[in-house]
Design a protein around this motif. Structure first.
Motif, short mmCIF file in Angstrom:
data_model
loop_
_atom_site.label_atom_id
_atom_site.label_comp_id
_atom_site.label_asym_id
_atom_site.label_seq_id
_atom_site.Cartn_x
_atom_site.Cartn_y
_atom_site.Cartn_z
N HIS A 88 0.83 -1.22 0.00
CA HIS A 88 0.00 0.00 0.00
C HIS A 88 0.85 1.26 0.00
N ARG A 89 0.45 2.24 -0.81
CA ARG A 89 1.07 3.57 -0.81
C ARG A 89 -0.07 4.58 -0.72
N GLU A 90 0.24 5.76 -0.22
CA GLU A 90 -0.82 6.77 -0.11
C GLU A 90 -0.22 8.16 -0.11
N TYR A 91 -1.07 9.12 -0.41
CA TYR A 91 -0.64 10.52 -0.37
C TYR A 91 -1.78 11.35 0.18
N LEU A 92 -1.45 12.23 1.10
CA LEU A 92 -2.43 13.19 1.61
C LEU A 92 -1.70 14.52 1.73
N ALA A 93 -2.23 15.52 1.03
CA ALA A 93 -1.50 16.78 0.92
C ALA A 93 -1.42 17.54 2.24
N ASP A 94 -0.46 18.45 2.29
CA ASP A 94 -0.37 19.42 3.36
C ASP A 94 -1.37 20.53 2.99
N PRO A 95 -2.37 20.81 3.84
CA PRO A 95 -3.40 21.78 3.45
C PRO A 95 -2.90 23.21 3.30
N THR A 96 -1.66 23.47 3.72
CA THR A 96 -1.16 24.84 3.59
C THR A 96 -0.48 25.08 2.24
N GLU A 97 -0.38 24.03 1.41
CA GLU A 97 0.28 24.18 0.11
C GLU A 97 -0.66 23.75 -1.02
N ASP A 98 -0.29 24.10 -2.26
CA ASP A 98 -1.03 23.60 -3.42
C ASP A 98 -0.90 22.07 -3.39
N PRO A 99 -2.03 21.37 -3.23
CA PRO A 99 -1.93 19.91 -3.02
C PRO A 99 -1.47 19.14 -4.25
N ARG A 100 -1.50 19.78 -5.41
CA ARG A 100 -1.31 19.04 -6.66
C ARG A 100 0.15 18.68 -6.93
N ILE A 101 1.08 19.55 -6.51
CA ILE A 101 2.49 19.30 -6.86
C ILE A 101 3.01 18.02 -6.19
N GLY A 102 2.85 17.96 -4.86
CA GLY A 102 3.32 16.77 -4.14
C GLY A 102 2.59 15.54 -4.62
N PHE A 103 1.31 15.70 -4.92
CA PHE A 103 0.47 14.60 -5.41
C PHE A 103 1.08 14.02 -6.69
N ILE A 104 1.38 14.92 -7.65
CA ILE A 104 1.91 14.47 -8.94
C ILE A 104 3.24 13.76 -8.74
N GLU A 105 4.12 14.38 -7.97
CA GLU A 105 5.48 13.83 -7.87
C GLU A 105 5.47 12.46 -7.21
N GLN A 106 4.65 12.32 -6.15
CA GLN A 106 4.64 11.00 -5.48
C GLN A 106 3.90 9.97 -6.33
N LEU A 107 2.85 10.41 -7.02
CA LEU A 107 2.09 9.45 -7.85
C LEU A 107 2.98 8.87 -8.95
N ILE A 108 3.76 9.73 -9.58
CA ILE A 108 4.64 9.28 -10.66
C ILE A 108 5.62 8.24 -10.10
N GLN A 109 6.13 8.52 -8.93
CA GLN A 109 7.09 7.59 -8.31
C GLN A 109 6.40 6.28 -7.92
#
Ligand code: SF4
Length: 298
Positions: free
Chosen positions: A145-166
């Motif tokens: 299992h892998r998961e991602y939940l953004a930091d609400p103080t930042e644009d959630p999409r950048i971290g989402f994209i980078e971790q998803l690709i990985q």
């Protein structure tokens, strides 16, 4: 009308939902059973009201010889009357045999703020902030299992994209439930962040829809009541796996909860709530793993 002492006698009809859902449905629709002709899958609204106007309310009341329904709608009615499950073994085996390992099971959660918060986003645009990903390397290996939940103080999409690709690596089918949603969100990301377009396009091209066997009614049980959403399919196939034990039980709550953290109105235990968000999203993809297990046993 406001001055009239009597309530106008108007029966239910298309006017109850067009141009928008009427707030009075709770009163006027009281006589409609919980499962009725209005739940026949993909039946056009006029035909539903034709049945209603003939006094046909439940699926048991339908005279199939007199009603123009497509084969899947007939299947839904017959299954309800007989209480039987329909399984198209050939179609399901074709579907499962064409899956390429490693298999990924992916689900996104989104927020849709009315007033755009992030650069380049539109009002009410659904923006990803969380995903859950289960991975099965081979048909016999344990799931990871892998998961991602953004930091609400930042644009959630950048971290989402980078971790998803990985996390999605480079090969293997990526199963989602209702492909148009995940594909749409990935295409939005490609538009907003073209620097990731190659990798994100690679992910889009690997998507496959686990909803198809249920949408096509290759697997249908009367408990699904004409619906092929994961919330209907899961309890029908794996009743012991339920969202009811979770604090967050559906996507709307997850979305509102995260949005309240973004806009600073959240009141509560942030760490505990983040845990609940992760648990909810994880169950969505774990449910997909289990649903595929059932299909593979056919
Ligand atoms: S639900 Fe609303 S639109 Fe429909 S009959 Fe009642 S009041 Fe009229």
């Amino acid at each position: 009308m406001i001055e009239s002492p009597d309530i106008p006698q108007v029966d239910i009809g298309n006017h109850c939902t067009d141009p928008y859902d009427c707030d009075f449905k709770g009163t006027c629709w009281k006589h409609i059973p919980e499962y009725s002709v209005f739940d026949i899958s993909r039946l056009n609204k006029d035909k539903k009201f034709d049945l209603y106007n003939q006094g046909v309310l439940t699926l048991h009341d339908i005279d199939l010889s007199q009603t123009d329904l497509n084969p899947n709608q007939v299947l839904q009615v017959k299954s309800e009357i007989s209480g039987s499950t329909h399984i198209d073994i050939d179609e399901i085996r074709n579907f499962t045999s064409e899956l390429n390992y490693p298999l990924y099971f992916l689900d996104f959660e989104t927020i849709g703020p009315a007033v755009p918060i992030y650069e380049g986003s539109r009002p009410y645009q659904q923006l990803v902030f969380q995903y859950s990903l289960h991975i099965r390397e081979t048909s016999t290996s344990e799931i990871e299992h892998r998961e991602y939940l953004a930091d609400p103080t930042e644009d959630p999409r950048i971290g989402f994209i980078e971790q998803l690709i990985q996390d999605c690596a480079k090969s293997g089918d990526i199963l989602v439930f209702n492909i148009s949603f995940e594909r749409g969100k990935l295409n939005d990301l490609i538009e907003s962040f073209p620097e990731y377009s190659n990798e994100l396009r690679g992910i889009v091209n690997r998507l496959k829809d686990l909803m198809i066997p249920f949408q096509q009614k290759w697997y249908y049980t009367p408990e699904m009541r004409g619906s092929y959403s994961i919330k209907s399919v899961l309890p029908a196939l794996i009743p012991e796996l339920s969202y009811n034990d979770l604090d967050i039980k559906e996507g709307g709550t997850a979305s509102n909860t995260f949005l309240s953290m973004v806009n600073g109105t959240f009141e509560g235990d942030v760490e505990e709530t983040r845990k609940q968000l992760l648990e909810y999203c994880e169950l969505d993809t774990y449910a997909m793993v289990k649903i595929l297990d059932v299909l593979k046993e056919v």
